[in-house]
Design a protein around this motif. Structure first.
Motif, PDB file in Angstrom:
ATOM      1  N   ASN A  60       0.824  -1.215   0.000  1.00  0.00           N
ATOM      2  CA  ASN A  60       0.000   0.000   0.000  1.00  0.00           C
ATOM      3  C   ASN A  60       0.858   1.265   0.000  1.00  0.00           C
ATOM      4  N   VAL A  61       2.076   1.174  -0.521  1.00  0.00           N
ATOM      5  CA  VAL A  61       2.966   2.332  -0.596  1.00  0.00           C
ATOM      6  C   VAL A  61       3.257   2.651  -2.067  1.00  0.00           C
ATOM      7  N   THR A  92      -3.096  14.696   0.281  1.00  0.00           N
ATOM      8  CA  THR A  92      -2.221  14.101   1.278  1.00  0.00           C
ATOM      9  C   THR A  92      -2.493  14.608   2.688  1.00  0.00           C
ATOM     10  N   TYR A 141       0.437  10.263   3.981  1.00  0.00           N
ATOM     11  CA  TYR A 141      -0.676   9.424   3.535  1.00  0.00           C
ATOM     12  C   TYR A 141      -1.268  10.022   2.263  1.00  0.00           C
ATOM     13  N   GLN A 143       5.157  10.404   8.393  1.00  0.00           N
ATOM     14  CA  GLN A 143       4.397   9.607   7.438  1.00  0.00           C
ATOM     15  C   GLN A 143       3.567  10.517   6.545  1.00  0.00           C
ATOM     16  N   LEU A 190       5.309   5.206  -4.739  1.00  0.00           N
ATOM     17  CA  LEU A 190       6.445   6.103  -4.883  1.00  0.00           C
ATOM     18  C   LEU A 190       6.123   7.040  -6.043  1.00  0.00           C
ATOM     19  N   GLU A 213       7.299   8.837  -0.844  1.00  0.00           N
ATOM     20  CA  GLU A 213       6.605   7.606  -0.487  1.00  0.00           C
ATOM     21  C   GLU A 213       5.298   7.986   0.188  1.00  0.00           C
ATOM     22  N   LEU A 214       4.198   7.484  -0.342  1.00  0.00           N
ATOM     23  CA  LEU A 214       2.885   7.733   0.236  1.00  0.00           C
ATOM     24  C   LEU A 214       2.250   6.419   0.635  1.00  0.00           C
ATOM     25  N   GLU A 215       1.746   6.351   1.845  1.00  0.00           N
ATOM     26  CA  GLU A 215       0.919   5.219   2.244  1.00  0.00           C
ATOM     27  C   GLU A 215      -0.474   5.532   1.729  1.00  0.00           C
TER      28      GLU A 215
END
Length: 73
Positions: A15-16, A49, A61, A59, A18, A27-29
């Protein structure tokens, strides 16, 4: 704060995602909804985000829509 990212999808692992933006890759979750809407690699993408800074982590998201991000918040 980072409120929105627009760039090229470099790769996805679990679920990441790039995302390449101006020579930097973020990097986004991402959520399952955002994951389902991803284009092919090296194609443009846009994520809303939410950036979280904690003592032990930072983090970023990613969400498919502003409404999805607002619900998370």
């Amino acid at each position: 704060m980072i409120g929105r990212i627009e760039g090229l999808l470099v790769e996805v692992t679990d679920n990441v995602a790039l995302i390449a933006v101006g020579g930097v890759a973020y990097e986004l979750e991402i959520t399952q909804t955002a994951l389902a809407r991803l284009p092919a690699r090296e194609q443009p993408v846009v994520f809303y985000t939410h950036f979280v800074v904690r003592e032990d982590a930072q983090q970023l998201y990613g969400f498919a829509s502003r409404g999805e991000r607002d619900l998370f918040r």
